[in-house]
Motif scaffolding. Sequence first.
Motif, PDB file in Angstrom:
ATOM      1  N   GLY A 148      11.224   0.168  -1.163  1.00  0.00           N
ATOM      2  CA  GLY A 148      10.109  -0.735  -0.894  1.00  0.00           C
ATOM      3  C   GLY A 148       8.790  -0.279  -1.474  1.00  0.00           C
ATOM      4  N   TYR A 149       8.749   0.878  -2.132  1.00  0.00           N
ATOM      5  CA  TYR A 149       7.510   1.419  -2.675  1.00  0.00           C
ATOM      6  C   TYR A 149       7.690   1.788  -4.149  1.00  0.00           C
ATOM      7  CZ  TYR A 149       5.906   1.653   2.130  1.00  0.00           C
ATOM      8  OH  TYR A 149       5.544   1.332   3.404  1.00  0.00           O
ATOM      9  N   ASP A 150       6.562   1.914  -4.838  1.00  0.00           N
ATOM     10  CA  ASP A 150       6.604   2.334  -6.229  1.00  0.00           C
ATOM     11  C   ASP A 150       6.994   3.804  -6.327  1.00  0.00           C
ATOM     12  OD1 ASP A 150       5.795  -0.169  -7.113  1.00  0.00           O
ATOM     13  OD2 ASP A 150       3.653   0.345  -7.039  1.00  0.00           O
ATOM     14  N   ALA A 151       7.484   4.207  -7.497  1.00  0.00           N
ATOM     15  CA  ALA A 151       7.858   5.598  -7.724  1.00  0.00           C
ATOM     16  C   ALA A 151       6.640   6.505  -7.559  1.00  0.00           C
ATOM     17  CB  ALA A 151       8.446   5.749  -9.124  1.00  0.00           C
ATOM     18  N   PHE A 152       6.891   7.750  -7.104  1.00  0.00           N
ATOM     19  CA  PHE A 152       5.797   8.690  -6.870  1.00  0.00           C
ATOM     20  C   PHE A 152       6.239  10.103  -7.247  1.00  0.00           C
ATOM     21  CE2 PHE A 152       8.348   8.191  -3.105  1.00  0.00           C
ATOM     22  CZ  PHE A 152       8.528   9.467  -2.605  1.00  0.00           C
ATOM     23  N   GLU A 153       5.291  10.958  -7.508  1.00  0.00           N
ATOM     24  CA  GLU A 153       5.579  12.345  -7.874  1.00  0.00           C
ATOM     25  C   GLU A 153       6.155  13.088  -6.673  1.00  0.00           C
ATOM     26  OE1 GLU A 153       5.474  13.471 -10.832  1.00  0.00           O
ATOM     27  OE2 GLU A 153       4.336  11.883 -11.835  1.00  0.00           O
ATOM     28  N   HIS A 154       7.001  14.085  -6.942  1.00  0.00           N
ATOM     29  CA  HIS A 154       7.685  14.790  -5.856  1.00  0.00           C
ATOM     30  C   HIS A 154       6.729  15.552  -4.946  1.00  0.00           C
ATOM     31  CE1 HIS A 154      12.112  14.413  -6.545  1.00  0.00           C
ATOM     32  NE2 HIS A 154      11.665  13.929  -7.692  1.00  0.00           N
ATOM     33  N   ASP A 155       5.624  15.994  -5.468  1.00  0.00           N
ATOM     34  CA  ASP A 155       4.683  16.751  -4.639  1.00  0.00           C
ATOM     35  C   ASP A 155       3.644  15.845  -3.990  1.00  0.00           C
ATOM     36  OD1 ASP A 155       3.422  16.073  -6.981  1.00  0.00           O
ATOM     37  OD2 ASP A 155       2.536  18.044  -7.337  1.00  0.00           O
ATOM     38  N   GLU A 156       3.873  14.532  -4.069  1.00  0.00           N
ATOM     39  CA  GLU A 156       2.966  13.575  -3.458  1.00  0.00           C
ATOM     40  C   GLU A 156       3.730  12.708  -2.458  1.00  0.00           C
ATOM     41  OE1 GLU A 156       1.248  11.377  -6.630  1.00  0.00           O
ATOM     42  OE2 GLU A 156       0.136  13.094  -7.465  1.00  0.00           O
ATOM     43  N   GLN A 157       3.008  11.800  -1.807  1.00  0.00           N
ATOM     44  CA  GLN A 157       3.635  10.847  -0.906  1.00  0.00           C
ATOM     45  C   GLN A 157       3.626   9.475  -1.548  1.00  0.00           C
ATOM     46  OE1 GLN A 157       1.798  10.915   2.956  1.00  0.00           O
ATOM     47  NE2 GLN A 157       2.971  12.702   3.616  1.00  0.00           N
ATOM     48  N   PRO A 158       4.530   8.582  -1.124  1.00  0.00           N
ATOM     49  CA  PRO A 158       4.491   7.219  -1.649  1.00  0.00           C
ATOM     50  C   PRO A 158       3.170   6.556  -1.314  1.00  0.00           C
ATOM     51  CG  PRO A 158       5.939   7.370   0.262  1.00  0.00           C
ATOM     52  CD  PRO A 158       5.611   8.772  -0.135  1.00  0.00           C
ATOM     53  N   ALA A 159       2.848   5.495  -2.037  1.00  0.00           N
ATOM     54  CA  ALA A 159       1.546   4.832  -1.895  1.00  0.00           C
ATOM     55  C   ALA A 159       1.515   3.981  -0.630  1.00  0.00           C
ATOM     56  CB  ALA A 159       1.269   3.974  -3.126  1.00  0.00           C
ATOM     57  N   LEU A 160       1.405   4.670   0.498  1.00  0.00           N
ATOM     58  CA  LEU A 160       1.290   3.972   1.779  1.00  0.00           C
ATOM     59  C   LEU A 160      -0.093   3.349   1.895  1.00  0.00           C
ATOM     60  CD1 LEU A 160       2.830   6.713   4.123  1.00  0.00           C
ATOM     61  CD2 LEU A 160       4.020   4.772   3.089  1.00  0.00           C
ATOM     62  N   SER A 161      -0.216   2.343   2.739  1.00  0.00           N
ATOM     63  CA  SER A 161      -1.537   1.784   3.025  1.00  0.00           C
ATOM     64  C   SER A 161      -2.364   2.846   3.751  1.00  0.00           C
ATOM     65  CB  SER A 161      -1.403   0.537   3.893  1.00  0.00           C
ATOM     66  OG  SER A 161      -0.954   0.896   5.204  1.00  0.00           O
ATOM     67  N   ALA A 162      -3.666   2.643   3.779  1.00  0.00           N
ATOM     68  CA  ALA A 162      -4.536   3.614   4.443  1.00  0.00           C
ATOM     69  C   ALA A 162      -4.166   3.759   5.919  1.00  0.00           C
ATOM     70  CB  ALA A 162      -6.000   3.178   4.299  1.00  0.00           C
ATOM     71  N   GLU A 163      -3.834   2.623   6.573  1.00  0.00           N
ATOM     72  CA  GLU A 163      -3.462   2.668   7.988  1.00  0.00           C
ATOM     73  C   GLU A 163      -2.163   3.444   8.190  1.00  0.00           C
ATOM     74  OE1 GLU A 163      -2.485  -0.402  11.715  1.00  0.00           O
ATOM     75  OE2 GLU A 163      -2.624  -1.144   9.661  1.00  0.00           O
ATOM     76  N   ASP A 164      -1.165   3.186   7.336  1.00  0.00           N
ATOM     77  CA  ASP A 164       0.119   3.876   7.465  1.00  0.00           C
ATOM     78  C   ASP A 164      -0.024   5.364   7.163  1.00  0.00           C
ATOM     79  OD1 ASP A 164       1.500   1.594   8.177  1.00  0.00           O
ATOM     80  OD2 ASP A 164       2.081   1.106   6.121  1.00  0.00           O
ATOM     81  N   ALA A 165      -0.825   5.699   6.154  1.00  0.00           N
ATOM     82  CA  ALA A 165      -1.018   7.104   5.795  1.00  0.00           C
ATOM     83  C   ALA A 165      -1.683   7.872   6.933  1.00  0.00           C
ATOM     84  CB  ALA A 165      -1.857   7.207   4.517  1.00  0.00           C
ATOM     85  N   ALA A 166      -2.684   7.254   7.567  1.00  0.00           N
ATOM     86  CA  ALA A 166      -3.368   7.911   8.687  1.00  0.00           C
ATOM     87  C   ALA A 166      -2.419   8.063   9.871  1.00  0.00           C
ATOM     88  CB  ALA A 166      -4.593   7.103   9.096  1.00  0.00           C
ATOM     89  N   SER A 167      -1.622   7.042  10.129  1.00  0.00           N
ATOM     90  CA  SER A 167      -0.666   7.110  11.230  1.00  0.00           C
ATOM     91  C   SER A 167       0.382   8.182  10.978  1.00  0.00           C
ATOM     92  CB  SER A 167       0.007   5.751  11.415  1.00  0.00           C
ATOM     93  OG  SER A 167       1.003   5.801  12.414  1.00  0.00           O
ATOM     94  N   LEU A 168       0.889   8.267   9.751  1.00  0.00           N
ATOM     95  CA  LEU A 168       1.891   9.280   9.416  1.00  0.00           C
ATOM     96  C   LEU A 168       1.326  10.678   9.594  1.00  0.00           C
ATOM     97  CD1 LEU A 168       4.670  10.060   8.318  1.00  0.00           C
ATOM     98  CD2 LEU A 168       3.717   9.853   6.005  1.00  0.00           C
ATOM     99  N   PHE A 169       0.093  10.894   9.142  1.00  0.00           N
ATOM    100  CA  PHE A 169      -0.538  12.203   9.287  1.00  0.00           C
ATOM    101  C   PHE A 169      -0.663  12.577  10.763  1.00  0.00           C
ATOM    102  CE2 PHE A 169      -4.300  14.862   9.885  1.00  0.00           C
ATOM    103  CZ  PHE A 169      -4.028  15.915   9.016  1.00  0.00           C
TER     104      PHE A 169
END
Length: 454
Positions: free
Chosen positions: A93-114
Motif C-alpha cells: 500500500g506504500y511506495d518503495a523506501f530505503e531500508h534504513d528509512e520508514q515508508p512514507a506514512l502520513s504525519a499523523e501515522d508517523a507520530a502515532s507509530l513513534f
Amino acid sequence: MTQSMQKNLIGSRQRSADVIVVGAGVSGLQTAHKLQQSGASCIVLEASGNIGGQPCTSNNFNGDNHPRTHSLATEFGLIDEFHPVQGKAMLEGYDAFEHDEQPALSAEDAASLFQVQAIVDTLSQRPEASKENMTVEELISAYGATGTVQKLANLWTRLIFGLSSNNVTASQFLSHCASCGGLLAALDNINGATDDFTITEPSHQVAAALSQRLNPGTIQLNQKVIKIEHASGNNCTILAESGDVFKASKVVLAGSLSMCGTLQIEPSIGAAATWDGMKEEQGFSSTVDVVFDHPWWQQRGLSGYAQGLSGPIAQVRPSGIEIDGLYSLSCQVAGEQARGMWLWLMSEEERETLIMQHLGSIFGGNIPRAVQVIEQDENPLVNGQQCLNIAGENAAANGQGVWAPEGDIHFAGAKTSNVWRGHLEGALEAGERAAAEIMAVIGTSNAIDLAPRL
C-alpha cells in the motif's frame, strides 16, 4: 518400570548414557555438544533420517544480536561474504523506501507509530507493567494508535506468533519483546535491518558442523521415541519405535511443547498439559518459495524485501541464490487466514492463486507469472505451529518464558529460549541452558564454556 515397558525390553537392544537428547535439530545438537565438552556421555535420538530440524527463514545475521551464531559460524568457517542489500523495500500500500528509512506514512501515522513504539518498548522493560487481561490490539489502541499503526502491530504479531494482534495477549507480546531486548530490537530482528553477516542454509550448516564435534555414534537417526518413563532417582527409560531401549539419568526434549504432545511420558509432565490446553490456539507460520525466470524486482530497483498488511503473506525475502537461471522470493505466510488456506482443504493450485494475488498486491501489481510455487513445509499445520515464548505456566516473575526442568526431563528447542534473536540464536541459547541445568545437577569434570548472555 511398568509391565508394558518390561515386555518391550525383552529381546531389545539397550544402550545407556548420562543424558538422552530427543531431537537432532540445532538446539539438541548444541545441548549434546556442551554436555560432551563438560565430560557427560550423551546420545541424540532423531526420528527422521536427517539432522538440522526446522530451517531458518533468513540467512542474514547480526553479530551484536546473534553472538552465539556468529561465534559458531566463525569457528566453523561458515560465514559468507556479506553483500549489502541492494534496492528498496516495500510495504503493501506504500511506495518503495530505503531500508534504513520508514515508508512514507502520513504525519499523523508517523507520530502515532513513534509514540506506540516508545511506549511498548518502555513497557517491555518493566515486567510489573504486564497487561494480563488485554490483547495487543487493545494495548496499542489504549495509547491512541491510528488505523495504520494498528495494521502494523497486527503484522508484528503475525510475524512473531503467527496470530493477529487481537489473539495475542499484551503480556505475551511484552514478554517476547523483553526477551529480544525491547520492541525496537524485536522489530530489527523481524526486519533484518542490521544484518552484517550471512550463512547459506544456516540450520543445515550449523547442525552439520555441530555434529562433527560430537563423539562417534552420538547421533542415532531413524529412532522415533514413543515413550519415556522418568522415575525418581535419576532413572529414565526411553523406548523407540524401532524397539531399541535407552537408559539415562536425564532426558532433554529438544522440540519443546509440540514434542510433549506426541510422546507418552510417565509420570505425565505439566508441559504436556500446557500443550494440550493451547495447541488449538497456536498461530500459523509457514514458508512458500515463489520461483521466477528472472529477478524482476531488481529491474524495478527493489531488493525483494517486503511486508504485507493484508492477505496471507506477512513477509517476503529474496533467496539470494540463482539456480539454473531461476530466482526465488521466499514468502512467510502467517496468521489465521494463512492457516485457513490449509484447514479449508484448498488444493495447492488454489493456495498458489491466493499467494500470487497477494504478492502482486504487495509489489504494486504487474508481476510476472511464476515458474513454480513451492510449499516448503511437508506438513505446515504441524511445522507451521508457532509457540515462541508462550510458556505461560512456566513464566517467571520477570515475564520471560522459563522452561524449568520437570523431574529428570529438561527442555531445549528454540521456542524455549529465554532470549529471542531469531530461530537459530534461540536454538543455540536453549541448548546451552539445558546443558548447564543438567551439569549443575550431575556434576562436571570441565566447566561449560557458555557464550555471554544478553
